[in-house]
Design a protein around this motif. Structure first.
Motif, short mmCIF file in Angstrom:
data_model
loop_
_atom_site.label_atom_id
_atom_site.label_comp_id
_atom_site.label_asym_id
_atom_site.label_seq_id
_atom_site.Cartn_x
_atom_site.Cartn_y
_atom_site.Cartn_z
N PHE A 155 0.84 -1.20 0.00
CA PHE A 155 0.00 0.00 0.00
C PHE A 155 0.87 1.25 0.00
N CYS A 156 1.91 1.25 0.83
CA CYS A 156 2.83 2.39 0.85
C CYS A 156 3.51 2.55 -0.50
N GLN A 157 3.90 1.44 -1.12
CA GLN A 157 4.53 1.49 -2.42
C GLN A 157 3.58 2.02 -3.48
N PHE A 158 2.31 1.66 -3.37
CA PHE A 158 1.30 2.18 -4.30
C PHE A 158 1.18 3.70 -4.17
N LEU A 159 1.13 4.19 -2.95
CA LEU A 159 1.00 5.63 -2.75
C LEU A 159 2.19 6.38 -3.33
N GLU A 160 3.37 5.82 -3.14
CA GLU A 160 4.58 6.50 -3.62
C GLU A 160 4.81 6.30 -5.12
N ASN A 161 4.63 5.09 -5.60
CA ASN A 161 4.97 4.79 -6.99
C ASN A 161 3.84 5.07 -7.97
N ASP A 162 2.61 4.78 -7.57
CA ASP A 162 1.47 4.96 -8.49
C ASP A 162 0.83 6.34 -8.36
N LEU A 163 0.74 6.84 -7.15
CA LEU A 163 0.14 8.16 -6.96
C LEU A 163 1.19 9.26 -6.87
N LEU A 164 2.45 8.86 -6.95
CA LEU A 164 3.57 9.82 -6.97
C LEU A 164 3.59 10.72 -5.73
N ILE A 165 3.22 10.14 -4.60
CA ILE A 165 3.23 10.88 -3.34
C ILE A 165 4.63 10.81 -2.75
N LYS A 166 5.18 11.94 -2.40
CA LYS A 166 6.53 11.99 -1.85
C LYS A 166 6.57 11.33 -0.48
N HIS A 167 7.75 10.84 -0.11
CA HIS A 167 7.86 10.06 1.12
C HIS A 167 7.50 10.88 2.36
N ASN A 168 7.89 12.16 2.39
CA ASN A 168 7.54 12.97 3.56
C ASN A 168 6.04 13.18 3.67
N HIS A 169 5.35 13.20 2.52
CA HIS A 169 3.89 13.29 2.54
C HIS A 169 3.26 11.95 2.95
N LEU A 170 3.91 10.86 2.54
CA LEU A 170 3.45 9.54 2.97
C LEU A 170 3.48 9.44 4.49
N LYS A 171 4.53 9.94 5.09
CA LYS A 171 4.64 9.93 6.55
C LYS A 171 3.47 10.68 7.19
N ASP A 172 3.13 11.83 6.63
CA ASP A 172 2.02 12.62 7.17
C ASP A 172 0.69 11.87 7.04
N ILE A 173 0.50 11.21 5.89
CA ILE A 173 -0.75 10.48 5.67
C ILE A 173 -0.90 9.37 6.71
N VAL A 174 0.15 8.57 6.87
CA VAL A 174 0.08 7.43 7.80
C VAL A 174 -0.11 7.91 9.23
N ALA A 175 0.57 8.98 9.59
CA ALA A 175 0.48 9.49 10.97
C ALA A 175 -0.88 10.10 11.25
N ASN A 176 -1.44 10.83 10.28
CA ASN A 176 -2.66 11.60 10.52
C ASN A 176 -3.94 10.94 10.01
N TYR A 177 -3.79 10.00 9.07
CA TYR A 177 -4.99 9.36 8.51
C TYR A 177 -4.71 7.87 8.29
N PRO A 178 -4.43 7.13 9.36
CA PRO A 178 -4.09 5.71 9.22
C PRO A 178 -5.21 4.85 8.67
N MET A 179 -6.45 5.38 8.69
CA MET A 179 -7.58 4.63 8.16
C MET A 179 -7.43 4.34 6.69
N ILE A 180 -6.53 5.06 6.01
CA ILE A 180 -6.38 4.90 4.56
C ILE A 180 -5.99 3.47 4.20
N PHE A 181 -5.32 2.75 5.10
CA PHE A 181 -4.91 1.38 4.80
C PHE A 181 -6.10 0.44 4.66
#
Length: 289
Positions: A155-181
């Motif tokens: 899922f993390c790889q999808f966010l970074e590779n497919d949605l082109l989300i930067k790693h620092n933004h990935l950290k924010d997503i997981v920390a603030n919106y963990p329901m996304i998984f």
């Protein structure tokens, strides 16, 4: 003494403070419960959960009904170490631990080894600070039940590779919106991404950036929330352009930023953009595939 004289069903009713009807329903759903010793296993487990998590009779009954397997877990080998991990390693308060268990009863049946491995993954792969790991799990304890290799890492790889989300933004997503998984990539996320690209003209990088800024947008229905609100904003924009020659058009732009008003009710959304609910409902009723 009362337990010694009672049969197994009556013993369960006494310990769990349930009616015979409720106990019979519990035994139908989980027949293995009959094999557990009430005096040696279920009784001590109930006492531990009631005291350690300060569960009321009603809360205990709900936990037992949703996850009766918990009643067969060893206090010393399973329950106590897991509660200790939640309160000490994750720094959850007693009330937070109680809410985590009641919100997600399977939590107590997860392997402690897997719990620790999940926290390690979030710290090392996602690079969350320990307090952000704790915050994410306390908010969404189901994280501890996901497979690392089958769910979390891909899922993390999808966010970074497919949605082109930067790693620092990935950290924010997981920390603030963990329901996304918990969102399905093919059934939930990708249809919305494709809609933003094909109907709203965003590039994949722009979609990823907007999702990173407000991942909660993925929690709204495409058919009944996102699509009709975008369509009505396009209709308003065209009308404003025709009447005002482009003035104030930006206020009605069918952008993802305006769609972030999804949290508003239909009435509030209509009031925000100066349209009638009857006009808006026309767009909601329009078929769309």
């Amino acid at each position: 003494r009362a337990l010694m004289r009672a049969n197994n069903t009556d013993q369960l009713a006494l310990v769990l403070k349930m009616s015979r009807t409720e106990i019979n329903r519990l035994l139908i759903n989980y027949p293995k419960l009959r094999t557990y010793s009430v005096a040696e296993k279920i009784g001590p487990t109930v006492d531990f959960l009631t005291e350690r998590l300060e569960l009321s009779d009603e809360q205990l009954n709900r936990l037992a009904a949703l996850r009766p397997q918990v009643l067969g877990l060893s206090v010393e080998r399973s329950l106590a170490p897991k509660i200790d991990f939640i309160t000490r390693n994750l720094n959850a308060t007693q009330l937070e631990a109680q809410r985590m268990v009641l919100r997600h009863p399977p939590l107590l049946t997860y392997s402690l080894t897997h719990m620790k491995a999940t926290c390690q993954f979030l710290e090392e792969y996602v690079e969350l600070a320990p307090w952000d790991v704790s915050r994410a799990i306390v908010r969404n304890p189901v994280l501890l039940g996901y497979s690392i290799e089958a769910r979390l890492r891909p899922f993390c790889q999808f966010l970074e590779n497919d949605l082109l989300i930067k790693h620092n933004h990935l950290k924010d997503i997981v920390a603030n919106y963990p329901m996304i998984f918990g969102y399905s990539i093919p059934r939930n996320i990708m249809p919305k991404v494709i809609y933003f690209e094909s109907r709203m003209g965003y590039t994949r990088a722009e979609v990823g950036y907007q999702i990173a800024k407000s991942p909660s947008i993925l929690g709204y229905s495409l058919a009944s929330r996102i699509r009709p609100r975008n369509e009505v904003l396009q209709w308003i924009r065209a009308d404003v352009e025709q009447r005002l020659g482009g003035m104030m058009v930006c206020l009605y732009s069918p952008s993802i930023m305006n769609l972030l008003k999804l949290a508003k009710s239909d009435a509030e959304f209509c009031k925000c953009f100066g349209i009638s609910e009857s006009d808006y409902n026309i767009f909601k009723r329009q078929p769309w595939t």
